[in-house]
Design a protein around this motif. Structure first.
Motif, PDB file in Angstrom:
ATOM      1  N   VAL A 126     -10.565   5.601  -4.258  1.00 41.16           N
ATOM      2  CA  VAL A 126     -10.045   4.311  -3.796  1.00 41.16           C
ATOM      3  C   VAL A 126      -8.527   4.313  -3.874  1.00 41.16           C
ATOM      4  CG1 VAL A 126      -9.880   1.845  -4.356  1.00 41.16           C
ATOM      5  CG2 VAL A 126     -12.114   2.973  -4.320  1.00 41.16           C
ATOM      6  N   ARG A 127      -7.997   4.812  -5.012  1.00 43.72           N
ATOM      7  CA  ARG A 127      -6.529   4.855  -5.155  1.00 43.72           C
ATOM      8  C   ARG A 127      -5.900   5.710  -4.069  1.00 43.72           C
ATOM      9  NH1 ARG A 127      -7.719   4.603 -10.573  1.00 43.72           N
ATOM     10  NH2 ARG A 127      -7.715   6.852 -10.866  1.00 43.72           N
ATOM     11  N   GLU A 128      -6.516   6.881  -3.844  1.00 48.92           N
ATOM     12  CA  GLU A 128      -5.955   7.788  -2.822  1.00 48.92           C
ATOM     13  C   GLU A 128      -5.996   7.146  -1.428  1.00 48.92           C
ATOM     14  OE1 GLU A 128      -6.891  11.688  -0.234  1.00 48.92           O
ATOM     15  OE2 GLU A 128      -7.861  11.684  -2.217  1.00 48.92           O
ATOM     16  N   LEU A 129      -7.139   6.499  -1.116  1.00 51.97           N
ATOM     17  CA  LEU A 129      -7.271   5.878   0.210  1.00 51.97           C
ATOM     18  C   LEU A 129      -6.231   4.779   0.402  1.00 51.97           C
ATOM     19  CD1 LEU A 129     -11.169   5.630   0.462  1.00 51.97           C
ATOM     20  CD2 LEU A 129      -9.704   7.042   1.899  1.00 51.97           C
ATOM     21  N   MET A 130      -5.987   3.981  -0.653  1.00 51.84           N
ATOM     22  CA  MET A 130      -5.016   2.890  -0.512  1.00 51.84           C
ATOM     23  C   MET A 130      -3.591   3.440  -0.384  1.00 51.84           C
ATOM     24  SD  MET A 130      -6.621   0.247   0.013  1.00 51.84           S
ATOM     25  CE  MET A 130      -5.273  -0.925   0.106  1.00 51.84           C
ATOM     26  N   LEU A 131      -3.332   4.570  -1.063  1.00 51.16           N
ATOM     27  CA  LEU A 131      -2.029   5.220  -0.906  1.00 51.16           C
ATOM     28  C   LEU A 131      -1.853   5.657   0.556  1.00 51.16           C
ATOM     29  CD1 LEU A 131       0.429   6.622  -2.556  1.00 51.16           C
ATOM     30  CD2 LEU A 131      -0.893   8.707  -2.174  1.00 51.16           C
ATOM     31  N   ARG A 132      -2.913   6.268   1.104  1.00 53.03           N
ATOM     32  CA  ARG A 132      -2.852   6.723   2.504  1.00 53.03           C
ATOM     33  C   ARG A 132      -2.724   5.535   3.447  1.00 53.03           C
ATOM     34  NH1 ARG A 132      -3.738  11.816   3.303  1.00 53.03           N
ATOM     35  NH2 ARG A 132      -4.673  13.127   1.692  1.00 53.03           N
ATOM     36  N   TYR A 133      -3.426   4.456   3.111  1.00 52.46           N
ATOM     37  CA  TYR A 133      -3.355   3.251   3.949  1.00 52.46           C
ATOM     38  C   TYR A 133      -1.907   2.750   4.015  1.00 52.46           C
ATOM     39  CZ  TYR A 133      -3.419  -1.720   5.070  1.00 52.46           C
ATOM     40  OH  TYR A 133      -3.121  -2.953   5.612  1.00 52.46           O
ATOM     41  N   ARG A 134      -1.305   2.602   2.830  1.00 52.35           N
ATOM     42  CA  ARG A 134       0.061   2.026   2.795  1.00 52.35           C
ATOM     43  C   ARG A 134       1.054   2.964   3.446  1.00 52.35           C
ATOM     44  NH1 ARG A 134      -1.780   0.366  -2.986  1.00 52.35           N
ATOM     45  NH2 ARG A 134      -2.745  -1.641  -2.502  1.00 52.35           N
ATOM     46  N   HIS A 135       0.840   4.274   3.269  1.00 51.79           N
ATOM     47  CA  HIS A 135       1.751   5.238   3.896  1.00 51.79           C
ATOM     48  C   HIS A 135       1.617   5.173   5.417  1.00 51.79           C
ATOM     49  CE1 HIS A 135       2.137   9.290   5.804  1.00 51.79           C
ATOM     50  NE2 HIS A 135       3.357   9.151   5.309  1.00 51.79           N
TER      51      HIS A 135
END
Length: 901
Positions: free
Chosen positions: A424-433
Motif C-alpha cells: 500500500v505504501r509503495e502504491l501510494m508513493l507511485r500514485y503521488r509521483h
C-alpha cells in the motif's frame, strides 16, 4: 405575436394579461384563448387552463396556430391522447391536408395506437403517394406484431400482411430508400424466412444497404449463421479479415466455422466454387497458416494491429480445449503474452486484452511471468534502497498494467498483513509521483496514476474485511486525496459511497452521488446505492429526494421513448424502433423502479402521519451472487409492498356510524375490505417465511458486490414480528367492532395482544437493539455501529404503525364507550361495569407514550455523545474524521419525527 414572446421568455403573467386584452376586442380569437390557457397551465392553474382549452377544442379548429398551441398545451398537461382527438377532427374537416394527416399519424405514435397508425399511414399515401408514408404503414404492422400478446397472431396475420405490402412495391420496382430494404429484411427475419432474407441482402436490393460500414456483410453473416451455412460463414469471415485483419468479431466467426466444418468432416467440392462466398478453410493447418499470415502482414501495416496476435492466443486456447495443441507449434502462451506486452504494454487496453488469456498460464509460473514483465520496464531508482520510478507516461502505463495483472493473478492475496501494508505504501508513493505527469490535465480528465490509488484502497479493504478496523479510515483518507486530484473519477466516488454507507454515514453520500451527475439509465444501474441506504440510515428528507430523482427518470422514460420513436419514423430508422420499445419495457419492469415506488409511498405515509416533511477491481461479482441478490431483493420488495398495502388499507376500515336500516349494505362494503386485509396478512406471513428461509443460507456478498437488503435486520431486531402482530390486532379489533362487547374471549385476546406488543416494543427486543453508541473509540481506533441506526429507523417505523393502529382502535372503542356512559346515566346506577378492553387499551397507550419519550431522550443522548467526541484524543487528526463525525451528527431524522406525535 407579443404574448407568444412573453410565453417564450417564461413571463406567463404578462402573457395572460396580453391574451385578455386581445380577447376583449375579439371574443372568438381561438389562438389567444389557447395562449392564455398555456399561461394558466404554467402558473399552476391547471383546471382553468383545461376548461379554456376544451372551449376551443370543441369548435374543432383548423387553423395552424390554434392546433399547434393546443398541441403544446396538451403535451405540457401530459395528455397526449387529446392531441389525437384534435387532429382527428381537423382531418375530417380538411380531408386532403398532408400536414394534418401526418400530425395525426405522429399523435397516434405518441400514444402507441399502432392500428390507427397503420390506417393513417395509408390515408396519407392515398393523398400523397410518397414512399415513406406507405412504409410508415408497413412499420405499424410490425409494431402490432411486436405488441401482440398472441405470438401466433403476429406470425399468421400482421407479419405476412406486412410482407405482402412490401412485395407489392418490389414487384412494381418502387423501392427507393435503404430504410425500405431494411424493413423488408426485418419482416423476413421475424418470419424466420432466413433464406429469403439472405436473397434480398445478396440481390439487387442489397446494394442500397450502404449507410453503415459492412451493413450488407453483417446481415449476410447473420443469415448464414441462422441457416448453419458454415462454409459461407467461413469464407465471408476470411474475406473480411483479408480486408481488415484487426476486426475481432470476424476472427471469432472464422474459428467457430472452421471447427464446425472439421466436426462435420466437410470437404470442398472438386469442380465448382467452394461456396457462395469463395474459398473455405476446413482444417486446423489452414487456420494456423492463415493466422501466421495475418501476423506477418501486420508488420507491413501503417499502424500496429492487436487483432492477429490475440487471434493466435485465441487459437491456442481453442486447440488446448480440444486437446490437440502440441502438434501445431503455435508457440508458448507465456512467451507470446510477453511479446504482446512488449508491443502494447503502454496502452491502457493491454491489461484487458491479456486478462482474457491468463488462464493459459500455469499458476506455478505466475510470479516468474510478472517478474519477466517488470524487468523490461524502464524504471529508475534515485538511490540503492529507494523505489524505482517511471520516467515517462509510457513506462507508467506499462508498470500499471503489471500491477493490475499481479492483482488479477492473486499475487497480493497470498501476502500477510505486513507485506500488504508495505505494498500500500509503495502504491501510494507511485500514485503521488505519477501526479506530475498529469499537471496539464483538465479538471474533467483522470490522472494517469489514479489506478495505483484505487489498488491501494482495495488492498486496505481486504485488510478491513479481515478485521483490521483502522484500515477503513485509511481507505477514506486515500480516496478523498484521490478525489482532490481527479474530481471526476467515478470509481473513487462509488467506492466512497459504498464505504460511507457501510459505516453508517449518509451525509457525504448524497453530495457524492449528485456529483456523479448520473445520466438517464444510470439512475437505474447505480441509483440503488443511494436509495438502499438513505432511509435505512435515518435521512428521511434525503431518502424522499433520492426516490423522487429515480422516479422522475422512470416516468420521463415513458415520454422520451415515444419521442425517439417519432424521430425514427421521420428519418426512416425503422430498425431502431423495436429496440426503443424493448428498452422502455425493460425499464418499466426494473426491480429498482418497483422498490423505489414502494419505499417512496411508505416514506410518504411516515412523513404524512406527523406532517413534518422536512466496480472496481479484482473481485468480479459472480453470476451466483447476482442471482442470489436478485432473489433477495425480490423477496424484500414483496414484504415491503405487502406492508404498504396493509398500512394503506387501514383507513378503509374506519368506523362510520350508519342509520339502522342501511346496516346490511354497509356491512358488505366493509367486510370485503377486512377480507382483503386478512388475505394480505396471510401473504405477508408467507413472504416472511420465504425471506427467513432465504436468510438461512447466510450469504456473504463481496464488499463491492451488491449491497444486501435490510431484510436480515428487519427480522433480527424484532420489527417484523411486531408489525405482523399489529396487523393481527387490527383484525381482532374489527371482529370486536362487528360482534359488540358481548364476547369476553375477544376482549381477552385483544388485551393479551396489547400486553405482548408493549413487552416486545419496550423489552429486550426492539428498543434495546437501538441502544449503544454510534461511534466507539477503542485503543485509538474508531469503530462505527451503523446497525444501531438501521434498527432505530425500523423501530421508528414500527412505532408509526403502532400509532396508526391505535387510532383505528380508538375509532372503534370510542362509540362503545359513549353508549355505555349514556346507559349509565339512564339507569342512574353505578353498577354498569366497564369492559376490560378499555383498561387494556388505556394501559397500552400510556406505555406507548412513555416509550416514545424514552426514544426521544435516547436520540438526544446520541447527539450529545457525538458532538462531545473530542477528536484530539484520536491519533487520526484528519479533516476526514470531522466529515464523518458531522455526517453522523446530522442524523436528526427520528427525533423531529417523534416530537410531532
Amino acid at each position: 405575436g407579443e404574448h407568444r414572446d412573453y410565453l417564450d421568455n417564461g413571463n406567463n403573467k404578462m402573457a395572460i394579461q396580453q391574451a385578455d386584452k386581445l380577447l376583449k376586442k375579439h371574443k372568438d380569437l381561438h389562438c389567444a384563448k389557447v395562449l392564455k390557457a398555456i399561461g394558466l397551465q404554467r402558473t399552476g392553474k391547471q383546471d382553468e387552463a383545461y376548461a379554456l382549452a376544451q372551449e376551443v377544442a370543441a369548435l374543432e379548429p383548423t387553423d395552424d396556430n390554434s392546433l399547434q398551441a393546443l398541441t403544446i398545451l396538451y403535451r405540457e398537461m401530459h395528455r397526449p391522447e387529446l392531441v389525437t382527438k384534435l387532429y382527428e377532427a381537423a382531418v375530417k374537416k380538411v380531408p386532403n391536408s398532408e400536414e394534418y394527416h401526418s400530425h395525426l399519424f405522429m399523435a397516434y405514435a405518441r400514444v402507441g395506437e399502432y392500428k390507427k397508425m397503420q390506417q393513417a399511414g395509408m390515408a396519407l399515401y392515398k393523398i400523397v403517394p410518397k414512399n415513406p408514408y406507405y412504409f410508415w404503414s408497413v412499420m405499424s404492422l410490425i409494431m402490432q406484431s411486436i405488441s401482440a400478446q398472441d405470438e401466433n397472431l403476429s406470425k399468421t396475420m400482421f407479419l405476412p400482411l406486412a410482407e405482402r405490402m412490401v412485395e407489392k412495391m418490389v414487384k412494381e420496382d418502387k423501392i427507393e430508400a435503404e430504410a425500405e430494404v431494411e424493413l423488408y429484411y426485418m419482416i423476413l427475419e421475424r418470419l424466420e424466412k432466413y433464406k429469403e432474407a439472405l436473397d434480398v441482402v445478396r440481390g439487387k436490393l442489397g446494394e442500397k444497404l450502404t449507410s453503415e460500414l459492412q451493413s450488407r456483410e453483417n446481415k449476410c453473416m447473420a443469415m448464414y449463421k441462422k441457416l448453419h451455412r458454415w462454409p459461407e460463414c467461413n469464407a465471408l469471415a476470411r474475406r473480411l479479415l483479408l480486408k481488415n485483419s484487426d476486426d475481432w468479431q470476424f476472427y471469432i466467426t472464422y474459428f467457430d466455422s472452421v471447427f464446425q466444418l472439421i466436426d462435420e468432416s466437410w470437404t470442398p467440392p472438386a469442380e465448382e466454387e467452394h461456396s457462395l462466398e469463395g474459398e473455405v478453410h476446413c482444417s486446423i493447418e489452414q487456420a494456423v497458416n492463415f493466422i501466421e499470415e495475418r501476423i506477418a502482414g501486420e508488420s507491413r501495416s501503417s499502424r500496429p494491429l492487436r487483432g492477429p496476435f490475440l487471434a493466435k492466443l485465441e487459437l491456442i486456447r481453442r486447440l488446448r480445449h480440444r486437446g490437440c495443441n502440441d502438434e501445431y507449434k503455435l508457440g508458448d502462451p507465456e512467451e507470446l503474452m510477453f511479446q504482446y506486452f512488449k508491443k502494447f504494454g503502454d496502452k491502457p487496453c493491454c491489461f484487458t486484452d491479456l486478462k482474457v488469456f491468463v488462464d493459459l498460464l500455469p499458476p506455478s509460473q505466475y510470479t516468474k511471468f510478472i517478474q519477466q514483465l517488470l524487468d523490461i520496464i524502464p524504471l529508475v531508482a534515485a538511490a540503492e534502497d529507494e523505489v524505482a520510478l517511471p520516467g515517462d507516461i509510457k513506462a507508467l502505463q506499462q508498470h500499471l498494467c503489471v500491477v493490475q495483472l499481479s492483482r488479477l493473478l492473486g499475487i497480493y492475496h497470498t501476502m500477510d498483513k505486513k507485506q500488504k501494508l508495505a505494498v500500500v505504501r509503495e502504491l501510494m508513493l507511485r500514485y503521488r509521483h505519477g501526479l506530475e505527469f498529469g499537471k496539464s490535465c483538465l479538471k474533467t480528465e483522470l490522472q494517469f496514476s489514479d489506478y495505483y490509488c484505487l489498488l491501494a484502497v482495495h488492498l486496505l479493504l481486504d485488510l478491513w474485511l479481515e478485521g483490521e478496523e483502522a484500515a477503513v479510515w485509511q481507505c477514506l483518507t486515500l480516496l478523498e486525496e484521490g478525489l482532490s486530484h481527479s474530481p471526476s473519477n467515478a470509481q473513487f466516488k462509488l467506492l466512497l459511497i459504498r464505504i460511507y454507507c457501510r459505516l453508517g454515514a449518509f451525509e457525504p453520500v448524497s453530495e457524492l452521488y449528485s456529483s456523479l451527475d448520473a445520466k438517464h439509465i444510470q439512475h437505474d444501474t447505480i441509483g440503488y446505492l443511494l436509495t438502499r441506504y438513505a432511509s435505512s440510515l435515518g435521512h428521511y428528507a434525503a431518502a424522499s429526494q433520492s426516490c423522487n430523482f429515480a422516479l422522475r427518470f422512470f416516468h420521463s422514460n415513458q415520454k422520451d421513448t415515444s419521442e425517439y420513436i417519432i424521430q425514427a419514423y421521420k428519418y426512416g430508422a425503422f430498425e431502431k424502433i423495436p429496440e426503443f420499445i424493448a428498452f422502455r419495457n425493460r425499464l418499466n419492469s426494473s426491480l429498482h423502479f418497483a422498490q423505489v415506488r414502494t419505499e417512496r409511498m411508505l416514506l410518504d405515509l411516515l412523513l404524512e402521519n406527523w406532517e413534518w416533511a422536512k466496480r472496481g477491481l479484482g473481485e468480479d461479482i459472480s453470476e451466483e451472487h447476482r442471482k442470489l441478490s436478485l432473489e433477495e431483493e425480490t423477496l424484500w420488495l414483496r414484504i415491503r409492498s405487502l406492508t404498504l398495502r396493509l398500512v394503506s388499507g387501514l383507513p378503509t376500515l374506519a368506523h362510520t356510524i350508519q342509520p339502522k336500516n342501511s346496516e346490511k349494505t354497509a356491512e358488505n362494503g366493509v367486510s370485503s375490505k377486512i377480507d382483503t386485509i386478512r388475505a394480505l396478512l396471510q401473504q405477508l406471513e408467507a413472504a416472511v417465511d420465504s425471506g427467513k428461509k432465504f436468510l438461512e443460507q447466510k450469504i456473504q456478498y463481496p464488499v463491492l458486490g451488491p449491497p444486501p437488503t435490510r431484510m436480515a435486520g428487519f427480522f433480527s431486531n424484532g420489527s417484523c414480528q411486531c408489525q405482523t402482530s399489529l396487523f393481527y390486532l387490527v383484525s381482532d379489533i374489527y371482529e370486536l367492532d362487528t360482534n359488540g362487547l358481548g364476547k369476553s374471549e375477544i376482549q381477552e385476546r385483544i388485551g393479551n395482544s396489547f400486553k405482548s406488543l408493549v413487552e416486545r416494543l419496550t423489552g429486550n427486543d426492539l428498543f434495546n437493539k437501538c441502544k449503544g453508541d454510534l461511534i466507539e473509540v477503542r485503543d485509538g481506533t474508531l469503530k462505527t455501529h451503523p446497525n444501531l441506526l438501521e434498527n432505530l429507523v425500523f423501530f421508528v417505523e414500527t412505532i408509526s404503525i403502532a400509532l396508526w393502529v391505535s387510532s383505528y382502535c380508538d375509532s372503534v372503542l370510542r362509540p362503545f364507550k359513549s353508549n355505555l356512559q349514556k346507559k349509565k346515566k339512564k339507569k342512574k346506577e353505578s353498577s354498569v361495569a366497564m369492559p376490560p378492553v378499555f383498561t387494556h387499551f388505556l394501559d397500552y397507550v400510556t406505555e406507548l407514550q412513555t416509550l416514545t419519550s424514552n426514544v426521544i431522550d435516547h436520540i438526544k443522548g446520541l447527539e450529545i455523545i457525538l458532538t462531545a467526541l473530542k477528536l484530539e484524543e484520536l491519533s487520526l487528526k484528519d479533516t476526514l474524521l470531522l466529515q464523518v463525525r458531522d455526517s453522523l451528527c446530522k442524523h436528526r431524522g427520528p427525533q423531529e419525527f417523534l416530537f410531532g406525535v
